[in-house]
Design a protein around this motif. Structure first.
Motif, PDB file in Angstrom:
ATOM      1  N   GLY A 559       0.780  -1.229   0.000  1.00 30.60           N
ATOM      2  CA  GLY A 559       0.000   0.000   0.000  1.00 30.60           C
ATOM      3  C   GLY A 559       0.807   1.271   0.000  1.00 30.60           C
ATOM      4  O   GLY A 559       0.350   2.300  -0.458  1.00 30.60           O
ATOM      5  N   PHE A 560       2.040   1.240   0.518  1.00 24.32           N
ATOM      6  CA  PHE A 560       2.816   2.464   0.642  1.00 24.32           C
ATOM      7  C   PHE A 560       3.703   2.721  -0.570  1.00 24.32           C
ATOM      8  O   PHE A 560       4.095   3.841  -0.828  1.00 24.32           O
ATOM      9  N   GLU A 561       4.016   1.681  -1.290  1.00 23.85           N
ATOM     10  CA  GLU A 561       4.732   1.823  -2.559  1.00 23.85           C
ATOM     11  C   GLU A 561       4.040   0.916  -3.567  1.00 23.85           C
ATOM     12  O   GLU A 561       4.474  -0.192  -3.833  1.00 23.85           O
ATOM     13  N   PRO A 562       2.888   1.366  -4.104  1.00 23.37           N
ATOM     14  CA  PRO A 562       2.042   0.482  -4.913  1.00 23.37           C
ATOM     15  C   PRO A 562       2.773  -0.075  -6.128  1.00 23.37           C
ATOM     16  O   PRO A 562       3.487   0.631  -6.827  1.00 23.37           O
ATOM     17  N   GLN A 563       2.575  -1.349  -6.343  1.00 19.44           N
ATOM     18  CA  GLN A 563       3.172  -2.036  -7.490  1.00 19.44           C
ATOM     19  C   GLN A 563       2.127  -2.950  -8.095  1.00 19.44           C
ATOM     20  O   GLN A 563       1.316  -3.533  -7.386  1.00 19.44           O
ATOM     21  N   ASN A 564       2.159  -3.049  -9.419  1.00 14.42           N
ATOM     22  CA  ASN A 564       1.252  -3.968 -10.084  1.00 14.42           C
ATOM     23  C   ASN A 564       1.677  -5.395  -9.753  1.00 14.42           C
ATOM     24  O   ASN A 564       2.801  -5.781 -10.037  1.00 14.42           O
ATOM     25  N   PRO A 565       0.805  -6.209  -9.140  1.00 10.63           N
ATOM     26  CA  PRO A 565       1.223  -7.563  -8.761  1.00 10.63           C
ATOM     27  C   PRO A 565       1.536  -8.421  -9.982  1.00 10.63           C
ATOM     28  O   PRO A 565       0.963  -8.242 -11.051  1.00 10.63           O
ATOM     29  N   ASP A 566       2.464  -9.332  -9.800  1.00 10.31           N
ATOM     30  CA  ASP A 566       2.863 -10.240 -10.874  1.00 10.31           C
ATOM     31  C   ASP A 566       1.848 -11.376 -10.942  1.00 10.31           C
ATOM     32  O   ASP A 566       1.890 -12.316 -10.154  1.00 10.31           O
ATOM     33  N   ILE A 567       0.925 -11.268 -11.897  1.00  7.22           N
ATOM     34  CA  ILE A 567      -0.190 -12.202 -11.977  1.00  7.22           C
ATOM     35  C   ILE A 567      -0.092 -13.007 -13.271  1.00  7.22           C
ATOM     36  O   ILE A 567       0.072 -12.449 -14.352  1.00  7.22           O
ATOM     37  N   SER A 568      -0.216 -14.329 -13.167  1.00  7.03           N
ATOM     38  CA  SER A 568      -0.145 -15.182 -14.356  1.00  7.03           C
ATOM     39  C   SER A 568      -1.491 -15.224 -15.064  1.00  7.03           C
ATOM     40  O   SER A 568      -2.548 -15.012 -14.453  1.00  7.03           O
ATOM     41  N   LEU A 569      -1.452 -15.535 -16.358  1.00  2.17           N
ATOM     42  CA  LEU A 569      -2.675 -15.608 -17.156  1.00  2.17           C
ATOM     43  C   LEU A 569      -3.642 -16.672 -16.625  1.00  2.17           C
ATOM     44  O   LEU A 569      -4.842 -16.393 -16.493  1.00  2.17           O
ATOM     45  N   PRO A 570      -3.174 -17.884 -16.312  1.00  2.00           N
ATOM     46  CA  PRO A 570      -4.109 -18.884 -15.776  1.00  2.00           C
ATOM     47  C   PRO A 570      -4.805 -18.418 -14.502  1.00  2.00           C
ATOM     48  O   PRO A 570      -5.977 -18.695 -14.274  1.00  2.00           O
ATOM     49  N   TYR A 571      -4.040 -17.677 -13.671  1.00  2.00           N
ATOM     50  CA  TYR A 571      -4.621 -17.189 -12.424  1.00  2.00           C
ATOM     51  C   TYR A 571      -5.748 -16.196 -12.713  1.00  2.00           C
ATOM     52  O   TYR A 571      -6.822 -16.250 -12.099  1.00  2.00           O
ATOM     53  N   VAL A 572      -5.523 -15.295 -13.675  1.00  2.00           N
ATOM     54  CA  VAL A 572      -6.536 -14.305 -14.031  1.00  2.00           C
ATOM     55  C   VAL A 572      -7.789 -14.996 -14.545  1.00  2.00           C
ATOM     56  O   VAL A 572      -8.922 -14.653 -14.166  1.00  2.00           O
ATOM     57  N   LEU A 573      -7.601 -15.975 -15.422  1.00  2.00           N
ATOM     58  CA  LEU A 573      -8.755 -16.696 -15.972  1.00  2.00           C
ATOM     59  C   LEU A 573      -9.525 -17.415 -14.867  1.00  2.00           C
ATOM     60  O   LEU A 573     -10.754 -17.492 -14.906  1.00  2.00           O
ATOM     61  N   ARG A 574      -8.790 -17.930 -13.891  1.00  2.00           N
ATOM     62  CA  ARG A 574      -9.468 -18.605 -12.780  1.00  2.00           C
ATOM     63  C   ARG A 574     -10.295 -17.604 -11.970  1.00  2.00           C
ATOM     64  O   ARG A 574     -11.440 -17.886 -11.596  1.00  2.00           O
ATOM     65  N   ILE A 575      -9.724 -16.442 -11.734  1.00  2.00           N
ATOM     66  CA  ILE A 575     -10.453 -15.399 -11.004  1.00  2.00           C
ATOM     67  C   ILE A 575     -11.736 -15.034 -11.762  1.00  2.00           C
ATOM     68  O   ILE A 575     -12.821 -14.934 -11.186  1.00  2.00           O
ATOM     69  N   LEU A 576     -11.608 -14.842 -13.087  1.00  2.00           N
ATOM     70  CA  LEU A 576     -12.763 -14.443 -13.886  1.00  2.00           C
ATOM     71  C   LEU A 576     -13.803 -15.547 -13.962  1.00  2.00           C
ATOM     72  O   LEU A 576     -15.006 -15.287 -13.947  1.00  2.00           O
ATOM     73  N   SER A 577     -13.347 -16.782 -14.063  1.00  2.00           N
ATOM     74  CA  SER A 577     -14.292 -17.896 -14.169  1.00  2.00           C
ATOM     75  C   SER A 577     -15.080 -18.079 -12.881  1.00  2.00           C
ATOM     76  O   SER A 577     -16.254 -18.441 -12.899  1.00  2.00           O
ATOM     77  N   GLU A 578     -14.417 -17.823 -11.754  1.00  2.00           N
ATOM     78  CA  GLU A 578     -15.112 -17.934 -10.469  1.00  2.00           C
ATOM     79  C   GLU A 578     -16.020 -16.725 -10.217  1.00  2.00           C
ATOM     80  O   GLU A 578     -16.923 -16.792  -9.387  1.00  2.00           O
ATOM     81  N   GLN A 579     -15.758 -15.623 -10.942  1.00  2.00           N
ATOM     82  CA  GLN A 579     -16.535 -14.389 -10.806  1.00  2.00           C
ATOM     83  C   GLN A 579     -16.676 -13.936  -9.341  1.00  2.00           C
ATOM     84  O   GLN A 579     -17.770 -13.635  -8.878  1.00  2.00           O
ATOM     85  N   PRO A 580     -15.576 -13.912  -8.584  1.00  2.00           N
ATOM     86  CA  PRO A 580     -15.707 -13.435  -7.208  1.00  2.00           C
ATOM     87  C   PRO A 580     -15.822 -11.917  -7.197  1.00  2.00           C
ATOM     88  O   PRO A 580     -15.421 -11.244  -8.145  1.00  2.00           O
ATOM     89  N   ASN A 581     -16.371 -11.382  -6.121  1.00  2.00           N
ATOM     90  CA  ASN A 581     -16.350  -9.923  -6.021  1.00  2.00           C
ATOM     91  C   ASN A 581     -14.986  -9.486  -5.504  1.00  2.00           C
ATOM     92  O   ASN A 581     -14.149 -10.301  -5.130  1.00  2.00           O
ATOM     93  N   LEU A 582     -14.779  -8.192  -5.501  1.00  2.00           N
ATOM     94  CA  LEU A 582     -13.472  -7.661  -5.116  1.00  2.00           C
ATOM     95  C   LEU A 582     -13.132  -8.015  -3.675  1.00  2.00           C
ATOM     96  O   LEU A 582     -11.981  -8.309  -3.348  1.00  2.00           O
ATOM     97  N   ALA A 583     -14.144  -8.005  -2.816  1.00  2.00           N
ATOM     98  CA  ALA A 583     -13.901  -8.285  -1.412  1.00  2.00           C
ATOM     99  C   ALA A 583     -13.406  -9.720  -1.213  1.00  2.00           C
ATOM    100  O   ALA A 583     -12.470  -9.968  -0.448  1.00  2.00           O
ATOM    101  N   SER A 584     -14.018 -10.666  -1.930  1.00  2.00           N
ATOM    102  CA  SER A 584     -13.582 -12.055  -1.755  1.00  2.00           C
ATOM    103  C   SER A 584     -12.184 -12.271  -2.315  1.00  2.00           C
ATOM    104  O   SER A 584     -11.411 -13.070  -1.783  1.00  2.00           O
ATOM    105  N   THR A 585     -11.839 -11.565  -3.382  1.00  2.00           N
ATOM    106  CA  THR A 585     -10.479 -11.675  -3.916  1.00  2.00           C
ATOM    107  C   THR A 585      -9.459 -11.181  -2.896  1.00  2.00           C
ATOM    108  O   THR A 585      -8.411 -11.791  -2.691  1.00  2.00           O
ATOM    109  N   LEU A 586      -9.764 -10.072  -2.242  1.00  2.00           N
ATOM    110  CA  LEU A 586      -8.863  -9.553  -1.215  1.00  2.00           C
ATOM    111  C   LEU A 586      -8.713 -10.539  -0.062  1.00  2.00           C
ATOM    112  O   LEU A 586      -7.618 -10.774   0.436  1.00  2.00           O
ATOM    113  N   GLN A 587      -9.836 -11.128   0.342  1.00  2.00           N
ATOM    114  CA  GLN A 587      -9.793 -12.064   1.462  1.00  2.00           C
ATOM    115  C   GLN A 587      -8.999 -13.322   1.125  1.00  2.00           C
ATOM    116  O   GLN A 587      -8.237 -13.830   1.941  1.00  2.00           O
ATOM    117  N   ASP A 588      -9.188 -13.819  -0.109  1.00  2.00           N
ATOM    118  CA  ASP A 588      -8.630 -15.123  -0.463  1.00  2.00           C
ATOM    119  C   ASP A 588      -7.235 -15.064  -1.076  1.00  2.00           C
ATOM    120  O   ASP A 588      -6.497 -16.043  -1.020  1.00  2.00           O
TER     121      ASP A 588
END
Length: 730
Positions: A559-588
């Motif tokens: 939070g103090f030196e914001p950086q774009n997280p290193d996210i893989s393509l499969p991970y992004v697709l999994r997030i989208l397929s599960e369709q979680p809300n932003l709050a659940s993504t933060l929690q999990d």
């Protein structure tokens, strides 16, 4: 037979166009996704500036309206409104000397005592644009250059000696040009810390007054009841005044801006209206702009959409009618070009073509628009972003790719855009939600820190968020406050002399940590592990540490030196397929960093205490946003440190040394310069602890070579030399 064939061909092209537009970000699902994300970021910005500044930020433009096109217009448009300056009612230049009676009728809550107020001066000579005269808040007399007032440095003196608010002086005061911020017409453009966005910053003022020139918009009859009455009633909220960047170039001319109402009107559009507007923007970008630069703007096209929406039966906007919908909009545009007048939606007297159309550009524009209307399908599918997508699609009779997952899997650019948008909000949460809490709590006073935590929670509650998803984000911020409050109570327990009080404080801190641990996969749990470490409950602490360490698929949120997280393509697709809300993504999936305030020095592990002291001293010379003024650690690094300290106390030497090796490796892969310095010093401390004195000495020297000031390596070296000296005497 030919008519049937033509009808089938028309239907196939219609659905091909629908699918192409969906893959360019014009499906209702993606539009709602974008709107929700930017609403969340706007709320986070409000939280970030609690008690910090009189400036309130509003997202405006295509991003929050949901009309941004994939691959373009990715800037975040933000309006900063100075709420310290009150602007009320409107008058004409001839009435300046008789303001008292009118201003006496203004509700007193609009006027701040002892602060001069601005009064809008409208003129028929400058429709859509006004001046703002400064008057005394008590006498309502216009102020002159001879009067002392706190706004004089923001004013320009006119020929009669009256003070008018200056657009240039306000921009100069607020928008300091730096390497990351540069002028862009009436706006400032700021390069963001997020690699996929820059921000266009517009600075302005707010008034609850509704301008006289827009009264006709309130009273005119609307055949199809658009916009709905709940939108029309928003006039009670007033409008904005922003520095002009167009036809009237003057230091005292302000443009009337209705962006808040416009945003609400756009949100009432059907999916076909959205598609029509976004197709209009594609036509502008790919056909009109190359031939006639800066003649037709996106705002003019949005104005046309407003007029067409008001004057068209809602039943007209249907999927199988999209060609007729877009051609009606183009007909409106052509008609305005022929008349050389595009009337502003809120003020008909304000011609948006003023100063834009000359004879040659008018003739060229008529020719281009006529060609598009006569050969609609041919011209539309010449647009590169539509042509490239259409070549990979089968002509069909159904609408596909209307949800986020199917569209992003088919179009890589869309996937990148959605991914960046999604994690932009998460980074916004990490940066905006954390800073203000700690900016309130700089002094080393535990009781005051505890009190301010409760005050901070109250301030957030006053935002009155109602959207369920964004309300969950607010609840997560409250869990973050629980974690920080628990840290204060734990620190207070460490110095409490009364044993009963100590036990009560520890129990309350433990309860708060457990409540906060649902926030993410790291910070709450690690603060709980720290509490157990202070109590010498090493097994309980290690159980938590091992739980955090074994959690895969976690990205660090700094939070103090914001950086774009290193996210893989499969991970992004999994997030989208599960369709979680932003709050659940933060929690999990989010690991928030560990922050230590000055008040936590009693409960912090020994090597962390050095960094807390360093941050306290740096605070006197650095701004609050400077990374040096905080003791902040990545969750992964702190996990390893805490584990090392526990293993050392348990004499588990082999596992301890393996953990120390991982700590050393983490220093090398740290992206942040200041985090690397802190990590080096902590590794040096750990090396000294295991008897590697010479190695520790070299690490501390290397740290000082990299950073000479505000570096705790100085103290580490002093203590190391002192300990070596004392041991040699023995």
């Amino acid at each position: 037979m030919d008519d049937m064939r033509n009808s089938n061909d028309e239907r196939k092209k219609t659905f091909l166009l629908m699918n192409c537009l969906n893959l360019n970000g014009a499906s209702k699902d993606i539009i709602n996704y974008r709107i929700s994300c930017f609403k969340a970021m706007e709320n986070m910005y409000c939280i970030a500036n609690l008690e910090k500044s009189p400036m309130r930020g509003y997202f405006i433009g295509s991003q929050i309206e949901g009309t941004a096109l994939i691959g373009s217009e990715s800037d975040e448009d933000i309006m900063f409104v100075n709420e310290d300056i009150t602007v009320v009612c409107e008058t004409e230049k001839g009435e300046v000397d008789h303001l008292g009676e009118r201003l006496n009728n203004i509700h007193s809550t609009q006027v701040k005592s002892n602060t001069p107020i601005g009064v809008i001066l409208e003129s028929e000579e400058t429709p859509g644009y006004v001046q703002i005269i400064v008057v005394d808040a008590k006498t309502y007399n216009p102020l002159t250059e001879y009067d002392t007032n706190p706004l004089s440095h923001l004013c320009y003196t006119d020929s009669k000696g009256f003070l008018l608010l200056s657009t240039e002086k306000l921009k100069t005061r607020i928008g300091i040009v730096t390497d990351a911020r540069y002028r862009n017409g009436p706006a400032m453009t700021e390069t963001s810390t997020k690699e996929f966005h820059s921000s266009d910053l517009v600075y302005g003022l707010y008034t609850k007054a509704w301008p006289k020139s827009a009264d006709e918009w309130l009273s005119r009859k609307r055949r199809y009841s658009w916009p709905p009455m709940n939108i029309v009633k928003l006039v009670d909220e007033g409008c904005f005044l922003v520095p002009t960047g167009s036809f009237y170039e003057s230091e005292t001319i302000w443009r009337l801006s209705f962006v808040q109402i416009e945003k609400e009107m756009v949100w009432t559009w059907s999916v076909i209206q959205y598609k029509c507007f976004m197709l209009l923007k594609l036509i502008r970008r790919n056909i009109l702009q190359p031939a006639l630069p800066d003649v037709i703007s996106s705002y003019q096209l949005k104005t046309i959409m407003f007029w067409v929406s008001e004057e068209t039966d809602p039943m007209f906007w249907k999927t199988n009618n999209i060609k007729e919908c877009i051609t009606r909009c183009l007909d409106f545009l052509l008609g305005y070009v022929l008349k050389e007048n595009c009337p502003h939606y809120f003020d008909r007297t304000n011609n948006l073509f003023r100063g834009k159309l000359d004879k040659d550009s008018k003739e060229e524009l008529i020719c281009i628009l006529s060609r598009i209307l006569q050969n609609f399908w041919t011209e539309v599918f010449k647009i590169p972003s539509l042509r490239e997508v259409s070549e990979n699609l089968q002509e069909g009779e159904i609408e596909c790719f209307d949800n986020v997952l199917t569209a992003t899997m088919r179009h890589p650019e869309l996937l990148k855009e959605i991914m960046n948008l999604y994690f932009s909000v998460i980074i916004s949460f990490a940066t905006s939600a954390m800073k203000p809490a700690f900016q309130f709590l700089r002094k080393n006073d535990i009781d005051m820190a505890i009190k301010r935590h409760y005050e901070y929670r109250f301030l957030i509650a006053r935002l009155s968020l109602t959207d369920p998803e964004h309300l969950k984000l607010e609840q997560l911020i409250n869990r973050l406050i629980d974690i920080s409050l628990g840290s204060q109570l734990n620190s207070k327990a460490c110095e409490a002399e009364n044993n009963i009080e100590k036990v009560e404080l520890i129990e309350e801190a433990e309860t708060l940590f457990k409540r906060g641990s649902i926030l993410d996969t790291a910070s709450g749990k690690l603060k709980l592990a720290t509490l157990y470490f202070c109590q010498r409950k090493y097994r309980s602490a290690l159980n938590i540490i091992n739980e955090v360490s074994s959690n895969e698929g976690v990205f660090q949120l700094n939070g103090f030196e914001p950086q774009n997280p290193d996210i893989s393509l499969p991970y992004v697709l999994r997030i989208l397929s599960e369709q979680p809300n932003l709050a659940s993504t933060l929690q999990d999936h989010g690991a928030l960093e560990l922050v230590f305030l000055p008040t936590e020095i009693n409960s912090a592990p020994d090597p962390i205490k050095f960094e807390i002291n360093r941050a306290v001293l740096a605070e006197n010379e650095c701004s609050l946003d400077n990374p040096l003024s905080w003791a902040v650690f990545d969750a992964d690094f702190y996990t390893l440190l805490l584990k090392f300290l526990i293993l050392h106390k348990q004499n588990a030497y082999q596992e301890r040394n393996e953990t120390l090796s991982k700590l050393r490796q983490y220093v090398k892969k740290s992206n942040s310069f200041y985090r690397r310095i802190s990590a080096m010093n902590i590794v040096g401390y750990c090396l000294q602890l295991v008897g590697e004195v010479q190695w520790a000495f070299d690490v501390f020297l290397g740290s000082l070579v990299l950073l000479k000031t505000h570096n705790s390596a100085t103290w580490h070296l002093a203590l190391l030399v002192w300990n070596v000296y004392n041991s040699s005497k023995l």
